[in-house]
Design a protein around this motif. Structure first.
Motif, short mmCIF file in Angstrom:
data_model
loop_
_atom_site.label_atom_id
_atom_site.label_comp_id
_atom_site.label_asym_id
_atom_site.label_seq_id
_atom_site.Cartn_x
_atom_site.Cartn_y
_atom_site.Cartn_z
N GLY A 97 -13.98 -5.02 -21.07
CA GLY A 97 -13.46 -5.38 -19.81
C GLY A 97 -14.06 -4.59 -18.60
O GLY A 97 -14.62 -3.59 -18.81
N ALA A 98 -13.77 -4.83 -17.36
CA ALA A 98 -14.58 -4.38 -16.25
C ALA A 98 -13.36 -3.98 -15.05
O ALA A 98 -12.21 -4.65 -14.96
N VAL A 99 -13.55 -2.79 -14.46
CA VAL A 99 -12.82 -2.37 -13.23
C VAL A 99 -13.51 -2.09 -12.42
O VAL A 99 -14.49 -1.13 -12.21
N ALA A 100 -13.12 -2.45 -10.94
CA ALA A 100 -13.64 -1.97 -9.53
C ALA A 100 -12.71 -1.08 -8.99
O ALA A 100 -11.40 -1.07 -9.07
N ILE A 101 -13.37 -0.10 -8.45
CA ILE A 101 -12.47 1.02 -7.82
C ILE A 101 -13.08 1.25 -6.31
O ILE A 101 -14.10 1.48 -6.17
N SER A 102 -12.11 1.22 -5.53
CA SER A 102 -12.19 1.23 -4.13
C SER A 102 -11.70 2.88 -3.65
O SER A 102 -10.64 3.29 -3.92
N PRO A 103 -12.78 3.38 -2.60
CA PRO A 103 -12.38 4.57 -2.07
C PRO A 103 -11.37 4.31 -1.09
O PRO A 103 -10.96 3.27 -0.61
N GLY A 104 -10.84 5.51 -0.45
CA GLY A 104 -9.64 5.41 0.70
C GLY A 104 -10.55 5.37 2.22
O GLY A 104 -11.82 5.10 2.32
N ILE A 162 -19.91 -7.83 -19.88
CA ILE A 162 -18.46 -7.87 -19.51
C ILE A 162 -17.82 -9.35 -19.86
O ILE A 162 -18.27 -10.37 -19.93
N ASP A 163 -16.58 -9.02 -20.15
CA ASP A 163 -15.78 -10.36 -20.59
C ASP A 163 -15.01 -10.79 -19.16
O ASP A 163 -14.33 -9.85 -18.83
N GLY A 164 -15.47 -11.96 -18.66
CA GLY A 164 -15.08 -11.97 -17.17
C GLY A 164 -13.38 -12.52 -17.14
O GLY A 164 -12.90 -12.48 -16.15
N SER A 165 -12.84 -12.50 -18.26
CA SER A 165 -11.33 -12.74 -18.16
C SER A 165 -10.47 -11.42 -18.52
O SER A 165 -9.25 -11.46 -18.40
N ARG A 166 -11.42 -10.34 -18.43
CA ARG A 166 -10.49 -8.86 -18.69
C ARG A 166 -11.01 -7.82 -17.58
O ARG A 166 -11.92 -7.29 -17.68
N LEU A 167 -10.45 -8.23 -16.31
CA LEU A 167 -10.58 -7.63 -15.18
C LEU A 167 -9.70 -6.65 -14.60
O LEU A 167 -8.33 -7.19 -14.70
N GLY A 168 -9.78 -5.60 -14.03
CA GLY A 168 -8.80 -4.76 -13.40
C GLY A 168 -9.25 -4.31 -12.10
O GLY A 168 -10.63 -4.10 -11.83
N VAL A 169 -8.43 -3.76 -11.21
CA VAL A 169 -8.56 -3.00 -10.14
C VAL A 169 -8.07 -1.74 -9.83
O VAL A 169 -6.80 -1.35 -10.33
N MET A 170 -8.72 -0.50 -9.29
CA MET A 170 -8.13 0.58 -8.83
C MET A 170 -8.61 0.85 -7.52
O MET A 170 -9.52 0.26 -6.85
N GLY A 171 -7.87 1.94 -6.96
CA GLY A 171 -8.26 2.20 -5.38
C GLY A 171 -7.54 3.40 -5.04
O GLY A 171 -6.29 3.74 -5.48
N HIS A 172 -8.06 4.35 -4.11
CA HIS A 172 -7.22 5.34 -3.68
C HIS A 172 -6.93 5.20 -2.30
O HIS A 172 -7.60 4.73 -1.39
N SER A 173 -5.85 5.86 -1.95
CA SER A 173 -5.02 5.60 -0.28
C SER A 173 -5.35 4.14 0.24
O SER A 173 -4.73 3.33 -0.46
N MET A 174 -6.19 3.89 1.08
CA MET A 174 -6.13 2.41 1.53
C MET A 174 -6.97 1.73 0.24
O MET A 174 -6.60 0.41 0.44
N GLY A 175 -7.83 2.35 -0.28
CA GLY A 175 -8.19 1.58 -1.66
C GLY A 175 -6.99 1.16 -2.47
O GLY A 175 -7.27 0.07 -3.53
N GLY A 176 -6.18 2.15 -2.73
CA GLY A 176 -5.09 1.79 -3.40
C GLY A 176 -4.08 0.65 -3.00
O GLY A 176 -3.62 -0.26 -3.59
N TRP A 268 -3.06 2.62 -19.52
CA TRP A 268 -2.78 1.38 -18.82
C TRP A 268 -3.85 0.35 -18.89
O TRP A 268 -3.55 -0.78 -19.08
N LEU A 269 -5.18 0.76 -18.59
CA LEU A 269 -5.86 -0.30 -18.66
C LEU A 269 -6.53 -0.86 -20.12
O LEU A 269 -6.64 -1.89 -20.26
N LYS A 270 -6.17 0.05 -21.06
CA LYS A 270 -6.54 -0.30 -22.20
C LYS A 270 -5.33 -1.13 -22.86
O LYS A 270 -5.58 -2.18 -23.65
#
Length: 304
Positions: A97-104, A162-176, A268-270
């Protein structure tokens, strides 16, 4: 008296038949146990990755996978500002699975870089991104998170991992806040983890993505009373959701390595990207108040 030997023989035959029946039943139970044992569970969940977790394994600075990384130039992508991809080096376990993370706000990917290798070493492909500008608002950051996931799955050098059906997102502040926007715009996402999030939109009844929100008791930039708590309360009550308020923490606590954030983010991601119920034990029952946790809320047990 002449019939006694005959009766004894009949008794022996009946006992013999009962033992034979018991042996058959025992064999059936053994067969059923074999079918429902660990091997069958693994077959039922082909997304399960890594050894069985323990408290110490999810609190560790590194998980079981060796990690490699790739720098992605902003000149080679569209829709976001480039970043760094962290991924398990081995391909022996298949796709991840894959996760993209944004800063604030005003921040760069360096502010959330610690999450890259930490999550990747647990069995994820992780993309910490830079945004188009450091002043981008949550709606734009949500779009950029989705653009980063599209790059990961369609164009990146690790797309075949990557399995394209198993995706998530994270982010801090405005990225959150952006991670909430991304989950609203793409309901197929499997998990969202906003970290001390900021957003002018306070309610999220549209979300269908399991969401874990981290607040901080000492946050004066996105106070929990006007951000994290309303965000959590505004999620659908039937949604798999959780809220963890960090104790003795500030708005910027997610910018440095933090065991509590890592532990529950990994779980949570797992649990929701990999459908790995081995991690349910760390999420339910809800974590109790401690030196690092002010309070927690959520719906347990989880349904999806």
């Amino acid at each position: 008296m002449q019939q006694f030997p005959h009766s004894t023989s009949g008794l022996r035959r009946r006992i013999s038949r009962r033992f034979a029946g018991l042996a058959t039943a025992t064999a059936a139970v053994v067969g059923l146990t074999t079918l429902t044992g660990p091997g069958a569970q693994a077959a039922d969940n082909p997304y399960e990755r890594g050894p069985a977790p323990t408290e110490s394994s999810i609190e560790a600075a590194r998980g079981p996978y060796a990690v490699s990384q790739i720098s992605v130039s902003s000149l080679s992508v569209r829709g976001f500002g480039g970043g760094t991809i962290y991924y398990p080096t081995s391909t022996a376990d298949g796709t991840f699975g894959a996760v993209a993370i944004s800063p604030g706000y005003t921040a760069y990917q360096s502010s959330i870089a610690w999450l890259g290798p930490r999550l990747a070493s647990q069995g994820f492909v992780v993309f910490t991104i830079d945004t188009n500008t450091t002043l981008d608002q949550p709606g734009s950051r949500g779009d950029q998170l989705l653009a980063a996931l599209d790059h990961l799955t369609q164009s990146s050098a690790v797309r075949n991992r990557i399995d394209g059906s198993r995706l998530g997102v994270m982010g801090h502040s405005m990225g959150g806040g952006g991670s909430l926007e991304a989950a609203k715009d793409r309901p197929s996402l499997q998990a969202a983890v906003p970290l001390t999030p900021w957003n002018l939109d306070k309610t999220w009844p549209e979300l269908r993505t399991p969401t874990l929100i981290f607040g901080a008791d000492g946050d004066t930039i996105a106070p929990v009373s006007s951000h994290s708590e309303p965000f959590y309360n505004g999620l659908p009550s039937a949604l798999d959701r959780a809220y963890i308020e960090l104790n003795n923490a500030t708005h910027f606590t997610p910018n440095t390595s933090n065991t509590t954030i890592a532990k529950y983010s990994i779980s949570w991601l797992k649990r929701f990207i990999d459908n790995d119920t081995r991690y349910e034990q760390f999420l339910c029952p809800l974590p109790r108040p401690s030196l690092t946790i002010e309070e927690s809320r959520g719906n347990c047990p989880h349904t999806s």
